[in-house]
Design a protein around this motif. Structure first.
Motif, mmCIF file in Angstrom:
data_model
loop_
_atom_site.group_PDB
_atom_site.id
_atom_site.type_symbol
_atom_site.label_atom_id
_atom_site.label_comp_id
_atom_site.label_asym_id
_atom_site.label_seq_id
_atom_site.Cartn_x
_atom_site.Cartn_y
_atom_site.Cartn_z
ATOM 1 N N GLY A 124 0.780 -1.226 0.000
ATOM 2 C CA GLY A 124 0.000 0.000 0.000
ATOM 3 C C GLY A 124 0.808 1.271 0.000
ATOM 4 O O GLY A 124 0.275 2.349 0.295
ATOM 5 N N CYS A 125 2.104 1.182 -0.332
ATOM 6 C CA CYS A 125 2.908 2.398 -0.434
ATOM 7 C C CYS A 125 2.361 3.315 -1.532
ATOM 8 O O CYS A 125 2.438 4.544 -1.412
ATOM 9 C CB CYS A 125 4.366 2.063 -0.742
ATOM 10 N N ILE A 160 4.857 2.616 19.353
ATOM 11 C CA ILE A 160 5.467 1.294 19.346
ATOM 12 C C ILE A 160 6.962 1.378 19.609
ATOM 13 O O ILE A 160 7.526 0.582 20.353
ATOM 14 C CB ILE A 160 5.222 0.581 17.998
ATOM 15 N N GLY A 161 7.624 2.370 19.002
ATOM 16 C CA GLY A 161 9.074 2.492 19.153
ATOM 17 C C GLY A 161 9.767 1.359 18.423
ATOM 18 O O GLY A 161 9.686 1.241 17.201
ATOM 19 N N TYR A 162 10.439 0.512 19.179
ATOM 20 C CA TYR A 162 11.079 -0.665 18.592
ATOM 21 C C TYR A 162 10.827 -1.858 19.496
ATOM 22 O O TYR A 162 10.977 -1.779 20.723
ATOM 23 C CB TYR A 162 12.578 -0.469 18.417
ATOM 24 N N VAL A 163 10.456 -2.963 18.882
ATOM 25 C CA VAL A 163 10.255 -4.226 19.580
ATOM 26 C C VAL A 163 10.993 -5.297 18.797
ATOM 27 O O VAL A 163 10.968 -5.302 17.557
ATOM 28 C CB VAL A 163 8.755 -4.589 19.684
ATOM 29 N N MET A 179 10.807 -6.676 14.834
ATOM 30 C CA MET A 179 10.635 -5.691 13.775
ATOM 31 C C MET A 179 11.814 -5.725 12.820
ATOM 32 O O MET A 179 11.678 -5.391 11.641
ATOM 33 C CB MET A 179 10.456 -4.293 14.377
ATOM 34 N N ASN A 180 12.970 -6.142 13.302
ATOM 35 C CA ASN A 180 14.147 -6.281 12.437
ATOM 36 C C ASN A 180 13.916 -7.330 11.352
ATOM 37 O O ASN A 180 14.349 -7.175 10.210
ATOM 38 C CB ASN A 180 15.389 -6.641 13.258
ATOM 39 N N ASP A 181 13.181 -8.409 11.695
ATOM 40 C CA ASP A 181 12.887 -9.449 10.713
ATOM 41 C C ASP A 181 11.916 -8.958 9.652
ATOM 42 O O ASP A 181 11.987 -9.389 8.496
ATOM 43 C CB ASP A 181 12.301 -10.670 11.414
ATOM 44 N N ILE A 182 11.001 -8.067 10.035
ATOM 45 C CA ILE A 182 10.047 -7.512 9.082
ATOM 46 C C ILE A 182 10.740 -6.504 8.166
ATOM 47 O O ILE A 182 10.463 -6.431 6.961
ATOM 48 C CB ILE A 182 8.884 -6.824 9.815
ATOM 49 N N CYS A 183 11.659 -5.733 8.705
ATOM 50 C CA CYS A 183 12.320 -4.672 7.949
ATOM 51 C C CYS A 183 13.393 -5.200 7.002
ATOM 52 O O CYS A 183 13.623 -4.625 5.933
ATOM 53 C CB CYS A 183 12.944 -3.663 8.918
ATOM 54 N N GLU A 215 7.418 1.159 6.903
ATOM 55 C CA GLU A 215 6.377 1.908 7.610
ATOM 56 C C GLU A 215 4.991 1.428 7.201
ATOM 57 O O GLU A 215 4.094 1.265 8.045
ATOM 58 C CB GLU A 215 6.545 3.406 7.314
ATOM 59 N N CYS A 216 4.797 1.160 5.917
ATOM 60 C CA CYS A 216 3.513 0.651 5.438
ATOM 61 C C CYS A 216 3.246 -0.755 5.976
ATOM 62 O O CYS A 216 2.106 -1.092 6.310
ATOM 63 C CB CYS A 216 3.474 0.655 3.915
ATOM 64 N N ALA A 217 4.293 -1.574 6.049
ATOM 65 C CA ALA A 217 4.133 -2.913 6.615
ATOM 66 C C ALA A 217 3.721 -2.826 8.077
ATOM 67 O O ALA A 217 2.857 -3.583 8.544
ATOM 68 C CB ALA A 217 5.437 -3.699 6.469
ATOM 69 N N MET A 218 4.314 -1.895 8.808
ATOM 70 C CA MET A 218 4.001 -1.752 10.223
ATOM 71 C C MET A 218 2.577 -1.259 10.454
ATOM 72 O O MET A 218 1.981 -1.541 11.500
ATOM 73 C CB MET A 218 5.004 -0.811 10.889
ATOM 74 N N ARG A 219 2.031 -0.529 9.520
ATOM 75 C CA ARG A 219 0.628 -0.126 9.653
ATOM 76 C C ARG A 219 -0.268 -1.356 9.746
ATOM 77 O O ARG A 219 -1.281 -1.348 10.450
ATOM 78 C CB ARG A 219 0.202 0.724 8.452
ATOM 79 N N ARG A 220 0.109 -2.406 9.027
ATOM 80 C CA ARG A 220 -0.659 -3.643 9.047
ATOM 81 C C ARG A 220 -0.312 -4.531 10.232
ATOM 82 O O ARG A 220 -1.161 -5.278 10.732
ATOM 83 C CB ARG A 220 -0.416 -4.434 7.759
ATOM 84 N N LEU A 221 0.951 -4.480 10.654
ATOM 85 C CA LEU A 221 1.449 -5.453 11.621
ATOM 86 C C LEU A 221 1.688 -4.886 13.015
ATOM 87 O O LEU A 221 2.097 -5.634 13.903
ATOM 88 C CB LEU A 221 2.764 -6.059 11.103
#
Length: 316
Positions: free
Chosen positions: A84-85, A210-213, A216-220, A238-244
């Motif tokens: 969705g970018c 959220i900051g960092y958990v 998130m490194n695996d998603i990025c 950032e778009c992926a994190m909107r979903r996750l």
């Protein structure tokens, strides 16, 4: 990255596009997904899916992805649309304008972070604490492992809660970066590791909720590998994190993926009652064993190639 991609489609082992370090060959999951001639979304079919002014026939693209996934040479640009970018109904000009605006915004945030921690943007990264829990700078740079990037001096901003919390995250991000996809040749490069660390650090500064958990490194990581421009990788993440993002919300009373674990339990109970009963007898009825699988979308259970194919189907 251009270094790892070629334009010619092949049915050869796909891991060749994402080389694995020789010493890790026996310890990583084997890739099952294969390119299929006439089924995979190729670069030619991808470009043909755009109208003259840039509107994307997303339905035809999704049908092709479902049949055979995405060719490695275009995985990055396709992922931007899947996440969705960009709106498929937008034009080339509209997307170029949006991309430029996003890159400028990213550079603004990056400059803010560089003022507080100058190592950001140097191709180096931090994997040891740079401040104490109460915000005082740690003077011993030899123990900070800042990779010759230097540690900022004390400033008035150090007393601010947001800045302190953010700086306390930086070394944990660095430690996780060192563990991320470490079997891939791509991350033998310190500059590539630093790119991942920088994107995650800037995201942690921007997303104060959220900051960092960890995870998130695996998603990025796939965004860093697939998209050469650092800003583009950031916005894709950032778009992926909107979903996750709910996956990474944890409190004393609940886990971010708790709802998904419950849904998984219901599905297994309906499809395979004997398996569900066995898991309950083994004290696994809460399905906590699937916590990591759901949280990072099977990034650590499958090979890099297979996890990307799973994402292409999941995010469609």
């Amino acid at each position: 990255m251009a270094l790892y991609f070629t334009k010619k489609a092949s049915t050869a082992e796909l891991d060749a596009y994402y080389p694995i370090r020789p010493e890790c060959q026996d310890s990583v999951p084997k890739t099952r997904f294969k390119l299929r001639a006439g089924k995979t979304l190729s670069a030619r079919r991808w470009h043909a899916a755009f109208s003259e002014d840039g509107h994307l026939d997303i339905e035809s693209v999704l049908r092709r992805i479902q049949k055979g996934g995405v060719h490695p040479s275009i995985k990055g640009v396709v992922l931007e649309f899947l996440l969705g970018c960009f709106d498929p109904d937008s034009t080339f000009e509209e997307r170029n304008t949006l991309r430029q605006r996003r890159r400028e915004q990213y550079e603004t945030w990056k400059a803010e972070c560089q003022k507080m921690v100058p190592v950001i943007g140097t191709g180096k990264f931090i994997s040891s604490p740079i401040i104490t829990d109460d915000g005082h700078p740690i003077e011993d740079t030899a123990n900070c492992n800042v990779r010759d990037g230097g540690v900022m001096s004390a400033s008035s901003q150090d007393s601010e809660k947001k800045v302190i919390q953010w700086k306390l995250l930086l070394h944990q991000i660095g430690l996780d970066v060192l563990r991320t996809d470490r079997s891939l040749v791509f991350y033998e490069s310190e500059s590539n590791q630093a790119k991942l660390w920088t994107v995650l650090s800037i995201y942690a500064w921007v997303d104060t909720d959220i900051g960092y958990v960890q995870g998130m490194n695996d998603i990025c990581s796939p965004m860093i590998i697939l998209l050469e421009n650092e800003s583009d990788a950031f916005w894709c993440f950032e778009c992926a994190m909107r979903r996750l993002r709910d996956n990474f919300r944890c409190s004393a009373n609940s886990m971010g993926v708790q709802t998904q674990l419950g849904t998984l339990a219901q599905i297994v109970r309906a499809i395979n009652p004997k398996l569900h009963q066995h898991l309950e007898e083994m004290d696994g009825g809460e399905y906590l064993f699937a916590f990591r699988m759901l949280m990072v979308l099977f990034r650590r259970e499958f090979s890099f190639v297979d996890s990307l194919y799973l994402w292409e189907i999941y995010f469609r």
